[in-house]
Structures are given as structure tokens and as C-alpha cells.
Design an enzyme around this catalytic site. Structure first.
Site, PDB file in Angstrom:
ATOM      1  N   ALA A   1       7.273  61.462  43.540  1.00  0.00           N
ATOM      2  CA  ALA A   1       7.157  62.590  42.910  1.00  0.00           C
ATOM      3  C   ALA A   1       6.021  63.219  43.823  1.00  0.00           C
ATOM      4  O   ALA A   1       6.466  63.664  44.881  1.00  0.00           O
ATOM      5  CB  ALA A   1       6.567  62.693  41.611  1.00  0.00           C
ATOM      6  N   ARG A   2       4.657  63.613  43.278  1.00  0.00           N
ATOM      7  CA  ARG A   2       3.762  64.284  43.723  1.00  0.00           C
ATOM      8  C   ARG A   2       2.631  63.512  43.834  1.00  0.00           C
ATOM      9  O   ARG A   2       2.299  62.789  42.704  1.00  0.00           O
ATOM     10  CB  ARG A   2       3.527  65.645  43.238  1.00  0.00           C
ATOM     11  CG  ARG A   2       4.554  66.532  43.924  1.00  0.00           C
ATOM     12  CD  ARG A   2       4.689  66.914  44.949  1.00  0.00           C
ATOM     13  NE  ARG A   2       5.593  68.158  45.473  1.00  0.00           N
ATOM     14  CZ  ARG A   2       6.843  67.835  45.805  1.00  0.00           C
ATOM     15  NH1 ARG A   2       7.224  66.545  46.009  1.00  0.00           N
ATOM     16  NH2 ARG A   2       7.758  68.659  45.844  1.00  0.00           N
TER      17      ARG A   2
ATOM     18  N   ASN B   1      -1.232  69.026  34.920  1.00  0.00           N
ATOM     19  CA  ASN B   1      -1.036  67.581  34.716  1.00  0.00           C
ATOM     20  C   ASN B   1      -1.714  67.059  35.958  1.00  0.00           C
ATOM     21  O   ASN B   1      -1.140  65.849  36.407  1.00  0.00           O
ATOM     22  CB  ASN B   1       0.425  67.148  34.526  1.00  0.00           C
ATOM     23  CG  ASN B   1       1.376  67.642  35.766  1.00  0.00           C
ATOM     24  OD1 ASN B   1       1.000  68.512  36.555  1.00  0.00           O
ATOM     25  ND2 ASN B   1       2.647  67.191  35.591  1.00  0.00           N
TER      26      ASN B   1
ATOM     27  N   PRO C   1       7.315  66.174  37.562  1.00  0.00           N
ATOM     28  CA  PRO C   1       6.981  67.322  38.516  1.00  0.00           C
ATOM     29  C   PRO C   1       5.451  67.635  38.322  1.00  0.00           C
ATOM     30  O   PRO C   1       4.867  67.413  37.089  1.00  0.00           O
ATOM     31  CB  PRO C   1       7.771  68.444  37.721  1.00  0.00           C
ATOM     32  CG  PRO C   1       8.145  68.220  36.260  1.00  0.00           C
ATOM     33  CD  PRO C   1       8.164  66.597  36.481  1.00  0.00           C
TER      34      PRO C   1
ATOM     35  N   ASP D   1       5.570  57.574  48.268  1.00  0.00           N
ATOM     36  CA  ASP D   1       6.346  58.594  49.307  1.00  0.00           C
ATOM     37  C   ASP D   1       5.280  59.726  49.699  1.00  0.00           C
ATOM     38  O   ASP D   1       5.701  60.610  50.266  1.00  0.00           O
ATOM     39  CB  ASP D   1       7.454  58.930  48.952  1.00  0.00           C
ATOM     40  CG  ASP D   1       8.297  59.551  50.236  1.00  0.00           C
ATOM     41  OD1 ASP D   1       8.321  59.076  51.402  1.00  0.00           O
ATOM     42  OD2 ASP D   1       9.000  60.637  49.758  1.00  0.00           O
TER      43      ASP D   1
ATOM     44  N   GLU E   1      -1.624  65.478  52.471  1.00  0.00           N
ATOM     45  CA  GLU E   1      -0.517  65.169  53.391  1.00  0.00           C
ATOM     46  C   GLU E   1      -0.530  65.888  54.589  1.00  0.00           C
ATOM     47  O   GLU E   1       0.003  65.140  55.608  1.00  0.00           O
ATOM     48  CB  GLU E   1       0.999  65.368  52.754  1.00  0.00           C
ATOM     49  CG  GLU E   1       1.242  64.433  51.647  1.00  0.00           C
ATOM     50  CD  GLU E   1       2.557  64.319  51.039  1.00  0.00           C
ATOM     51  OE1 GLU E   1       3.364  65.238  51.569  1.00  0.00           O
ATOM     52  OE2 GLU E   1       2.865  64.002  49.892  1.00  0.00           O
TER      53      GLU E   1
ATOM     54  N   HIS F   1       6.820  60.800  53.246  1.00  0.00           N
ATOM     55  CA  HIS F   1       7.493  61.921  52.489  1.00  0.00           C
ATOM     56  C   HIS F   1       8.908  61.861  53.068  1.00  0.00           C
ATOM     57  O   HIS F   1       9.399  63.178  53.352  1.00  0.00           O
ATOM     58  CB  HIS F   1       6.672  63.238  52.525  1.00  0.00           C
ATOM     59  CG  HIS F   1       6.893  63.912  51.433  1.00  0.00           C
ATOM     60  ND1 HIS F   1       5.732  64.694  50.665  1.00  0.00           N
ATOM     61  CD2 HIS F   1       7.954  64.387  50.478  1.00  0.00           C
ATOM     62  CE1 HIS F   1       6.390  65.347  49.589  1.00  0.00           C
ATOM     63  NE2 HIS F   1       7.735  65.007  49.533  1.00  0.00           N
TER      64      HIS F   1
END
Length: 337
Positions: free
Chosen positions: A235-236, A213, A207, A260, A265, A299
Site C-alpha cells: 500500500a503506502r 492514518n 489507503p 513494495d 522513496e 514500487h
């Protein structure tokens, strides 16, 4: 009078699911476009707003919603970093999210991307389309039962992907600062360094916590990986150093990358040939230039029927609970939540 909700980023094939699950009789208005500064006027006259990733719910938009009396600003996603919680709190607005949905939606995609890049399927298909039918050495790889797969982040999604790899006979390693008990039959926990050194495929399920992070996975971690290894991120984008990944692929430090998610984005996803894609220096252009060593999906990790139904049902429950003053687990009522 029915409670009026405007839902942004709603795809045409999703509307029937929204309608079928609307047991509370909410009055829904669907918009295909994402919420931006330019179309904020669309929310005027509604009681609640339902967003998804890449919608703009910053201070400017939240302040405007507050001025129009909009108290409920919800997202149908697990991530909520697109909503300014400080601004919402200042406006006494309620923010809710979807804490979980079918974990196999993202896990299935990560599993598929790992297989595709490990076996060089994208490259093989592209060559065949160009009438080049020579076997590519990049497709000469160990079979599933000889692969070691590293899952970074063993929450519900990471564990779901681990089960998929375990099911096809792969050795599965896991890294998580908060390891789970009772899953020794599925994976073996390792230090991050050992996992990266041993894995043929590394899949990220971490996450994103802004300011905590950012670029968690960067040059140092990439250099620990095998030169024959694949990195997968569903994830991100913010948890990775994209420039470092591009350099690692270019220099042959890793075999390939599948993602993804991508930074910025909003400028690309949901559009056909967006203006931003013309920027040859962008991360997007650099990713595309390295195809098929780098492959990108728009995504779609949560884009399954099961996940969608979960997201809609929980969002409706969130609205019902909020209207009734029942502030339970799914609500973010402060920036600290």
C-alpha cells in the site's frame, strides 16, 4: 494545434503503450526522470503535465507551472499525496488522478511476496547461490490449505488478493471499517485484533490519508501477530511504523516482512546505487541489513501491462474531459475531494 503533454517517470518499455492508446492525438514528450525542483524547467511550453508517484508537485513547482500558464497537473496513479491540492486550488489548476486500475496488479505482487516470505524462498535462493544447500528450518511451513491469511483493507485490491488465497485453499480473514456485503464465500470479517492474532500472513491494503492514518500499523499491531507470521505491505509506507517493523523482525516478534514501498522513496527508486543508499542509518540500509527476513521491491505493484494500459487510458480520458470542461468523477477539483 495539438495539446502538448509532458510525462515524467516514463519507462522505455511503456512508451509504445502510450503511443498506441493515444487516440486523441495528444503531443507527448516522455521523460524517464521524475519531476523535481531541479528539472522544473522541462515543463515550460507544455499545456499539461502527467506525473507518477515520487514526482514533486509541491507549492514551489505548482506555482512555477502556474507562472508558465500550465493549468493541468495530472497523475497516472491512484495516490495523489505527491500533489499539493491547496496550492493547485489557489492557482486555479486542475488536478486529476486515476481512481482505479487492474486490481490484480498489486494483488498478484502481494500474493507472491506473501508466498515468498512464508516459505523463505529468498533465503533459500540466496543460500543456494552461496553453495549452501542445507534445508533451512525457516522453509518448513504449513501448506497453503493450512494457512490463515489476513487482508487489512478489503477494497478492490484487497479483495482481489483474498480471491487468490481462497483459490489455493487458504482460510482468508478480512478487516475493514466499511465491510462489504456478499463476499462471505471469499473471506470472514474479523476485528483487527482477532485477524492479527490468527493470521499466518497479514497483507496491508490501506489507503494513506496524510495526518489521519499515519503509522496506522505500528508496535501495538505487530505485538498482536504470531511470531511465525509474515507482514506484507503493498500500500503506502506512511501507514506503517517502519522502525517498529524493523525491531519486530530483529526481536523475532514476527517471522518476516515484505514491502513494495518505503519512506523517502524518491531518494532510491528508479536509480542504481543512489547516494542516499550510503546512509547506514537509513530505513533502506536497515531493511537491507535484515535480508532475507525483510525483502523490498521497488514500487512495482502497478507495473503490469494491464494496469499500465488502464492508467494511460484513464489519464487520456481525464485530459480530454478537462479540455472539454467535463468535470466528472475522476477529477480532484479541491483539497476536500
Amino acid at each position: 494545434m495539438a495539446f502538448k503533454i509532458i510525462s515524467f517517470g516514463t519507462r522505455e518499455n511503456e512508451i509504445s503503450h502510450f503511443d498506441a492508446l493515444n487516440k486523441e492525438g495528444f503531443e507527448l514528450t516522455y521523460k524517464a526522470e521524475n519531476l523535481t525542483h531541479e528539472n522544473i524547467d522541462l515543463v515550460k511550453g507544455f499545456d499539461g503535465v502527467l506525473l507518477r508517484a515520487n514526482n514533486v508537485a509541491d507549492k514551489q513547482n505548482l506555482d512555477q507551472m502556474a507562472e508558465w500558464g500550465i493549468k493541468y497537473v495530472f497523475t497516472r496513479t491512484v495516490g495523489y499525496n505527491h500533489i499539493d491540492l491547496e496550492a493547485a486550488k489557489a492557482n486555479d489548476q486542475i488536478v486529476a488522478y486515476v481512481p482505479a486500475y487492474s486490481p490484480y496488479a498489486v494483488a498478484d505482487l502481494a500474493f507472491g511476496l506473501g508466498i515468498m516470505q512464508n516459505r523463505n524462498l529468498a533465503g533459500a535462493v540466496a543460500n543456494s547461490q552461496n553453495s549452501d544447500f542445507r534445508p533451512n528450518p525457516a522453509s518448513f511451513v504449513p501448506e497453503f490449505q493450512n494457512l490463515t491469511v489476513g487482508i487489512v483493507g478489503t477494497g478492490k485490491i484487497g479483495l482481489a488478493e483474498a480471491k487468490l488465497w481462497k483459490g489455493v485453499g487458504s482460510k482468508v480473514l478480512g478487516y475493514d471499517p466499511f465491510p462489504k456485503d456478499g463476499i462471505e464465500d471469499i473471506l470472514t470479517y474479523k476485528s483487527l485484533e482477532d485477524l492479527l492474532k490468527e493470521s499466518d500472513i497479514v497483507s496491508l491494503h490501506v489507503p494513506y490519508f496524510k495526518g489521519t492514518n499515519d503509522k496506522f500499523f505500528a508496535e501495538k499491531e505487530l505485538k498482536m501477530m504470531k511470531s511465525s507470521a509474515i507482514l506484507v505491505n503493498t500500500a503506502r509506507a506512511e501507514i506503517t511504523d517502519e522502525e517498529a517493523i524493523i525491531a519486530a523482525v530483529k526481536d523475532g516478534e514476527i517471522k518476516g516482512f515484505a514491502t513494495d514501498v518505503i519512506s523517502n522513496e524518491r531518494a532510491y527508486f528508479g536509480q542504481v546505487k543512489p547516494e542516499a543508499a550510503k546512509d547506514s542509518a537509513s530505513i533502506m540500509a536497515q531493511f537491507q541489513a535484515l535480508y532475507p527476513k525483510i525483502v523490498l521491491t521497488p514500487h512495482i505493484g502497478s507495473y503490469t501491462e494491464n494496469a499500465l494500459d488502464d492508467m494511460i487510458s484513464i489519464s487520456y480520458a481525464n485530459f480530454k474531459n478537462a479540455i472539454e470542461g467535463n468535470f466528472e468523477n475522476n477529477f480532484l477539483v479541491s483539497p476536500e475531494a
